[in-house]
Design a protein around this motif. Structure first.
Motif, PDB file in Angstrom:
ATOM      1  N   SER A 135     -40.033 -44.706-131.602  1.00  0.00           N
ATOM      2  CA  SER A 135     -40.101 -44.159-130.245  1.00  0.00           C
ATOM      3  C   SER A 135     -39.898 -45.254-129.210  1.00  0.00           C
ATOM      4  O   SER A 135     -39.300 -45.017-128.148  1.00  0.00           O
ATOM      5  CB  SER A 135     -41.446 -43.448-130.020  1.00  0.00           C
ATOM      6  OG  SER A 135     -42.530 -44.353-130.144  1.00  0.00           O
ATOM      7  N   LYS A 168     -48.252 -37.071-122.128  1.00  0.00           N
ATOM      8  CA  LYS A 168     -49.097 -36.372-123.091  1.00  0.00           C
ATOM      9  C   LYS A 168     -50.420 -37.081-123.328  1.00  0.00           C
ATOM     10  O   LYS A 168     -51.397 -36.469-123.753  1.00  0.00           O
ATOM     11  CB  LYS A 168     -48.363 -36.228-124.428  1.00  0.00           C
ATOM     12  CG  LYS A 168     -47.119 -35.362-124.371  1.00  0.00           C
ATOM     13  CD  LYS A 168     -46.475 -35.256-125.737  1.00  0.00           C
ATOM     14  CE  LYS A 168     -45.233 -34.380-125.703  1.00  0.00           C
ATOM     15  NZ  LYS A 168     -44.581 -34.287-127.041  1.00  0.00           N
ATOM     16  N   CYS A 196     -48.008 -45.387-129.774  1.00  0.00           N
ATOM     17  CA  CYS A 196     -46.570 -45.405-130.034  1.00  0.00           C
ATOM     18  C   CYS A 196     -46.244 -45.896-131.440  1.00  0.00           C
ATOM     19  O   CYS A 196     -47.064 -46.532-132.113  1.00  0.00           O
ATOM     20  CB  CYS A 196     -45.877 -46.311-129.012  1.00  0.00           C
ATOM     21  SG  CYS A 196     -46.360 -48.057-129.114  1.00  0.00           S
ATOM     22  N   ASP A 197     -45.016 -45.601-131.873  1.00  0.00           N
ATOM     23  CA  ASP A 197     -44.486 -46.173-133.109  1.00  0.00           C
ATOM     24  C   ASP A 197     -43.174 -46.882-132.786  1.00  0.00           C
ATOM     25  O   ASP A 197     -42.614 -46.745-131.692  1.00  0.00           O
ATOM     26  CB  ASP A 197     -44.290 -45.110-134.197  1.00  0.00           C
ATOM     27  CG  ASP A 197     -43.365 -43.987-133.760  1.00  0.00           C
ATOM     28  OD1 ASP A 197     -42.252 -44.273-133.280  1.00  0.00           O
ATOM     29  OD2 ASP A 197     -43.756 -42.817-133.894  1.00  0.00           O
ATOM     30  N   SER A 204     -46.606 -39.713-126.199  1.00  0.00           N
ATOM     31  CA  SER A 204     -47.021 -39.314-127.545  1.00  0.00           C
ATOM     32  C   SER A 204     -48.457 -38.805-127.510  1.00  0.00           C
ATOM     33  O   SER A 204     -49.206 -39.066-126.569  1.00  0.00           O
ATOM     34  CB  SER A 204     -46.937 -40.504-128.509  1.00  0.00           C
ATOM     35  OG  SER A 204     -45.655 -41.096-128.496  1.00  0.00           O
ATOM     36  N   ALA A 224     -43.876 -45.186-124.462  1.00  0.00           N
ATOM     37  CA  ALA A 224     -43.834 -44.424-125.709  1.00  0.00           C
ATOM     38  C   ALA A 224     -45.204 -43.859-126.063  1.00  0.00           C
ATOM     39  O   ALA A 224     -45.307 -42.731-126.562  1.00  0.00           O
ATOM     40  CB  ALA A 224     -43.313 -45.310-126.842  1.00  0.00           C
ATOM     41  N   THR A 225     -46.246 -44.606-125.794  1.00  0.00           N
ATOM     42  CA  THR A 225     -47.598 -44.086-126.017  1.00  0.00           C
ATOM     43  C   THR A 225     -47.911 -42.953-125.046  1.00  0.00           C
ATOM     44  O   THR A 225     -48.466 -41.926-125.438  1.00  0.00           O
ATOM     45  CB  THR A 225     -48.638 -45.217-125.873  1.00  0.00           C
ATOM     46  OG1 THR A 225     -48.534 -46.087-126.998  1.00  0.00           O
ATOM     47  CG2 THR A 225     -50.056 -44.668-125.802  1.00  0.00           C
TER      48      THR A 225
END
Length: 304
Positions: free
Chosen positions: A290, A242, A286-287, A282, A278-279
């Motif tokens: 995730s 994404k 990221c967090d 997203s 994860a980034t």
């Protein structure tokens, strides 16, 4: 303490379009503004992982004020140097394919360069300095080299996420970590890299130039960690891409955050890859949740 240094930060202006038509009026269906620049991205990810950092670098004008306000709202410490020119704006167009238009950074005076050296001189061997991103106009790659030399003399652990001449300027000063992708690694040796075996070969040649650790990102194919003791490969978990902006910065943030706690390279490598993935999956950076969900999907294999 972890310090990030962004010499040429930006406001990242994300623009979503159904269909980009050049030469015609286009209307966005989604827009967003973020405090950007590679070092600032690292600070933002560190904050989401529960780590404290202080953001260094140069900012100016109304755009610089926006960045300061955004970081303050996020609870990120900052110690920027003010410059006359406004901080640049980078446009990220998302319309089927992703297109980036990066603005021009501010002019930096000799006095302002010295002021940054003074701030870095206050760091100790207990600190990490993450030097990331491009150079502003009229600032030569040797400026990165001078910062690296200062870190070497003071035993500050330097992480450098840059490329080309700027990367070459720091290698002799034994940075703690450098993170080229496979294309940037090939550019350093004027070759085209097409296999993992070649990445290992040239990654080891890069290690001979001075760095303690080398992480080479291979995009969707995974990543390699190379140091004097180990060569390790990590896969990238499956997911929908994404957002490619900030994925590499997230790898750096995750690696440093984990190593600071455990002093273990392979665990830090695994955590960094989880953060980068994860980034990528997203719309923003990221967090912690995730990242935790992706960790079981990542396998680190020693291959040499």
């Amino acid at each position: 303490m972890i310090y990030t240094c962004t010499l040429n930060p930006s406001i990242d202006y994300l623009v979503g379009l159904e269909d980009m038509k050049f030469g015609s009026l286009n209307r966005a269906n989604k827009t967003a503004f973020y405090a950007g620049g590679k070092g600032i991205n690292v600070s933002r990810v560190l904050k989401s992982l529960g780590e404290t950092s202080t953001a260094l670098g140069y900012i100016g004008g109304f755009t610089g004020a926006f960045i300061q306000d955004q970081l303050e709202q996020a609870g990120i410490l900052q110690d920027f140097i003010k410059v006359t020119d406004p901080t640049r704006i980078n446009i990220k167009l998302k319309s089927g394919i992703e297109t980036e238009i990066n603005g021009i950074g501010p002019m930096i005076s000799e006095e302002q360069k010295y002021e940054l050296f003074e701030k870095i001189s206050a760091l100790t061997s207990e600190d990490f300095l993450i030097l990331a991103g491009s150079l502003p106009p009229a600032v030569s790659p040797e400026f990165y080299g001078a910062i690296a030399k200062l870190c070497f003399e003071k035993k500050i652990r330097l992480i450098a996420d840059t490329s080309g001449e700027a990367l070459e300027a720091i290698l002799q000063y034994e940075p703690f970590l450098v993170k080229p992708n496979e294309h940037e690694l090939g550019e350093l040796f004027n070759v085209e890299i097409s296999s993992i075996e070649e990445v290992v070969f040239y990654g080891r040649k890069l290690l001979e130039k001075g760095p303690i650790n080398v992480i080479v990102s291979l995009g969707s194919k995974g990543a390699l960690l190379i140091n004097k003791d180990v060569v390790a490969f990590a896969n990238v978990p499956k997911g929908e891409l994404k957002n490619s902006v900030g994925a590499g910065d997230s790898v750096v943030a995750g690696f440093v955050a984990s190593y600071k706690k455990q002093s273990e390279y392979l665990e830090a490598f695994k955590y960094g890859i989880a953060c980068g993935s994860a980034t990528a999956f997203s719309l923003d950076l990221c967090d912690k949740d995730s990242v935790r969900k992706l960790l079981p999907e990542i396998e680190v294999k020693t291959i040499g």
